[in-house]
Design a protein around this motif. Structure first.
Motif, mmCIF file in Angstrom:
data_model
loop_
_atom_site.group_PDB
_atom_site.id
_atom_site.type_symbol
_atom_site.label_atom_id
_atom_site.label_comp_id
_atom_site.label_asym_id
_atom_site.label_seq_id
_atom_site.Cartn_x
_atom_site.Cartn_y
_atom_site.Cartn_z
ATOM 1 N N UNK A 274 -14.704 -7.562 -16.031
ATOM 2 C CA UNK A 274 -14.166 -7.435 -14.688
ATOM 3 C C UNK A 274 -12.825 -6.736 -14.611
ATOM 4 N N UNK A 275 -12.539 -5.840 -15.562
ATOM 5 C CA UNK A 275 -11.180 -5.300 -15.662
ATOM 6 C C UNK A 275 -10.768 -4.456 -14.461
ATOM 7 N N UNK A 276 -11.699 -3.843 -13.755
ATOM 8 C CA UNK A 276 -11.332 -3.004 -12.622
ATOM 9 C C UNK A 276 -10.641 -3.789 -11.505
ATOM 10 N N UNK A 277 -10.968 -5.070 -11.403
ATOM 11 C CA UNK A 277 -10.343 -5.898 -10.363
ATOM 12 C C UNK A 277 -9.556 -7.066 -10.967
ATOM 13 N N UNK A 278 -9.432 -7.096 -12.269
ATOM 14 C CA UNK A 278 -8.608 -8.114 -12.931
ATOM 15 C C UNK A 278 -7.148 -7.890 -12.531
ATOM 16 N N UNK A 279 -6.433 -8.956 -12.279
ATOM 17 C CA UNK A 279 -5.056 -8.811 -11.815
ATOM 18 C C UNK A 279 -4.129 -8.401 -12.949
ATOM 19 N N UNK A 280 -3.350 -7.362 -12.668
ATOM 20 C CA UNK A 280 -2.355 -6.842 -13.589
ATOM 21 C C UNK A 280 -0.993 -6.983 -12.927
ATOM 22 N N UNK A 281 -0.157 -7.879 -13.455
ATOM 23 C CA UNK A 281 1.139 -8.190 -12.850
ATOM 24 C C UNK A 281 0.967 -8.635 -11.399
ATOM 25 N N UNK A 282 -0.093 -9.421 -11.158
ATOM 26 C CA UNK A 282 -0.329 -10.008 -9.852
ATOM 27 C C UNK A 282 -1.112 -9.163 -8.877
ATOM 28 N N UNK A 283 -1.510 -7.959 -9.297
ATOM 29 C CA UNK A 283 -2.224 -7.037 -8.413
ATOM 30 C C UNK A 283 -3.508 -6.563 -9.103
ATOM 31 N N UNK A 284 -4.654 -6.518 -8.389
ATOM 32 C CA UNK A 284 -5.883 -6.012 -9.010
ATOM 33 C C UNK A 284 -5.672 -4.610 -9.574
ATOM 34 N N UNK A 285 -6.173 -4.368 -10.763
ATOM 35 C CA UNK A 285 -5.985 -3.076 -11.431
ATOM 36 C C UNK A 285 -6.353 -1.912 -10.518
ATOM 37 N N UNK A 286 -7.451 -2.018 -9.821
ATOM 38 C CA UNK A 286 -7.915 -0.956 -8.924
ATOM 39 C C UNK A 286 -6.872 -0.579 -7.884
ATOM 40 N N UNK A 287 -6.071 -1.544 -7.454
ATOM 41 C CA UNK A 287 -5.108 -1.316 -6.368
ATOM 42 C C UNK A 287 -4.060 -0.272 -6.726
ATOM 43 N N UNK A 288 -3.709 -0.181 -8.008
ATOM 44 C CA UNK A 288 -2.716 0.813 -8.419
ATOM 45 C C UNK A 288 -3.228 2.229 -8.151
ATOM 46 N N UNK A 289 -4.474 2.475 -8.493
ATOM 47 C CA UNK A 289 -5.039 3.814 -8.288
ATOM 48 C C UNK A 289 -5.285 4.102 -6.808
ATOM 49 N N UNK A 290 -5.624 3.071 -6.038
ATOM 50 C CA UNK A 290 -5.762 3.262 -4.593
ATOM 51 C C UNK A 290 -4.419 3.695 -4.008
ATOM 52 N N UNK A 291 -3.355 3.058 -4.429
ATOM 53 C CA UNK A 291 -2.009 3.408 -3.965
ATOM 54 C C UNK A 291 -1.677 4.850 -4.336
ATOM 55 N N UNK A 292 -1.949 5.240 -5.568
ATOM 56 C CA UNK A 292 -1.661 6.606 -6.005
ATOM 57 C C UNK A 292 -2.465 7.615 -5.195
ATOM 58 N N UNK A 293 -3.725 7.299 -4.937
ATOM 59 C CA UNK A 293 -4.588 8.206 -4.170
ATOM 60 C C UNK A 293 -4.062 8.366 -2.751
ATOM 61 N N UNK A 294 -3.693 7.270 -2.119
ATOM 62 C CA UNK A 294 -3.201 7.325 -0.746
ATOM 63 C C UNK A 294 -1.874 8.074 -0.656
ATOM 64 N N UNK A 295 -1.004 7.890 -1.633
ATOM 65 C CA UNK A 295 0.278 8.594 -1.625
ATOM 66 C C UNK A 295 0.074 10.098 -1.806
ATOM 67 N N UNK A 296 -0.832 10.489 -2.683
ATOM 68 C CA UNK A 296 -1.123 11.909 -2.886
ATOM 69 C C UNK A 296 -1.715 12.502 -1.608
ATOM 70 N N UNK A 297 -2.615 11.763 -0.990
ATOM 71 C CA UNK A 297 -3.256 12.241 0.244
ATOM 72 C C UNK A 297 -2.252 12.384 1.377
#
Length: 238
Positions: free
Chosen positions: A18-41
């Motif tokens: 379940x690593x794609x949604x496993x929490x990393x420093x309190x946030x699901x791993x996937x969320x970091x890439x969503x943030x990066x994608x939205x900022x680039x967009x």
């Protein structure tokens, strides 16, 4: 110019369940890439974002962080034997049909390698656009080992040999090499039109990150990244 950003993640994982949604420093791993994608967009025109997954739990987490998708990865593309390029081609086909337009650039953000910055993405993008002959670009890091100096493989005689034999006698004089860190890949449309099967082609560029970056393959990798984030050792804001 139309740009598609893809985030790909499967439900199954042998190394880290379940690593794609496993929490990393309190946030699901996937969320970091969503943030990066939205900022680039947010700083580029005509950008769409697509999540490619076969897992409903991943879709739910993505939705909770503002990324909704009606694409579901087909079963034949949801196993360990399928190459990433085939997954991306299907995602592009779906999104182009849905939006009735063609994408000139695809940016793939690997969910399991989130140590990237907007500086990385934008400088890599500029580098690709500056070379009309280049068909793709991927991120790399400085290597820990050099195959011309201290990486060996089995030899036919039962002993071992250098992976890349050379006359070099020191690490400093060995040819420069880099580690592909799997963080991000830019592809021109021609990459897919040419039927390329690998990200490494005769017209590929690389972008060297000036900070630490590594992929999450094993539980120890996850623990190391958790420590770096929690202790603010990275020197960058994810």
């Amino acid at each position: 110019m139309n740009i598609l950003i893809t985030l790909c993640g499967r439900g199954g994982s042998k190394g880290i369940p379940g690593k794609n949604i496993k929490k990393l420093n309190g946030v699901p791993l996937l969320a970091y890439s969503i943030k990066h994608a939205k900022e680039f967009a947010s700083i580029h025109d005509n950008v769409d974002i697509l999540l490619s997954t076969d897992d409903s739990a991943i879709k739910e987490v993505a939705f909770s962080f503002g990324l909704e998708t009606d694409y579901i990865r087909p079963d034949y593309l949801a196993n360990d034997t399928v190459g990433k390029i085939d997954v991306l081609k299907d995602a592009i086909k779906f999104q182009e049909s849905k939006n009735s337009k063609k994408y000139d650039i695809l940016l793939d953000l690997d969910v399991t390698s989130p140590l990237r910055t907007q500086k990385d993405l934008n400088e890599g993008f500029i580098k690709l656009l500056a070379d009309d002959k280049a068909i793709n670009l991927f991120s790399v890091s400085k290597p820990h080992k050099n195959p011309y100096f201290n990486v060996v493989e089995d030899a036919d005689n039962g002993y071992c040999k250098l992976v890349c034999p050379s006359d070099t006698r020191s690490r400093q004089t060995a040819p420069q090499v880099f580690d592909m860190n799997a963080s991000f890949y830019f592809y021109r449309r021609t990459f897919f039109e040419n039927g390329c099967k690998s990200a490494i082609t005769e017209r590929s560029l690389y972008y060297v990150m000036d900070h630490i970056c590594f992929d999450l393959d094993e539980p120890l990798d996850f623990d190391m990244m958790e420590y770096l984030l929690a202790s603010d050792k990275l020197g960058m804001n994810l």
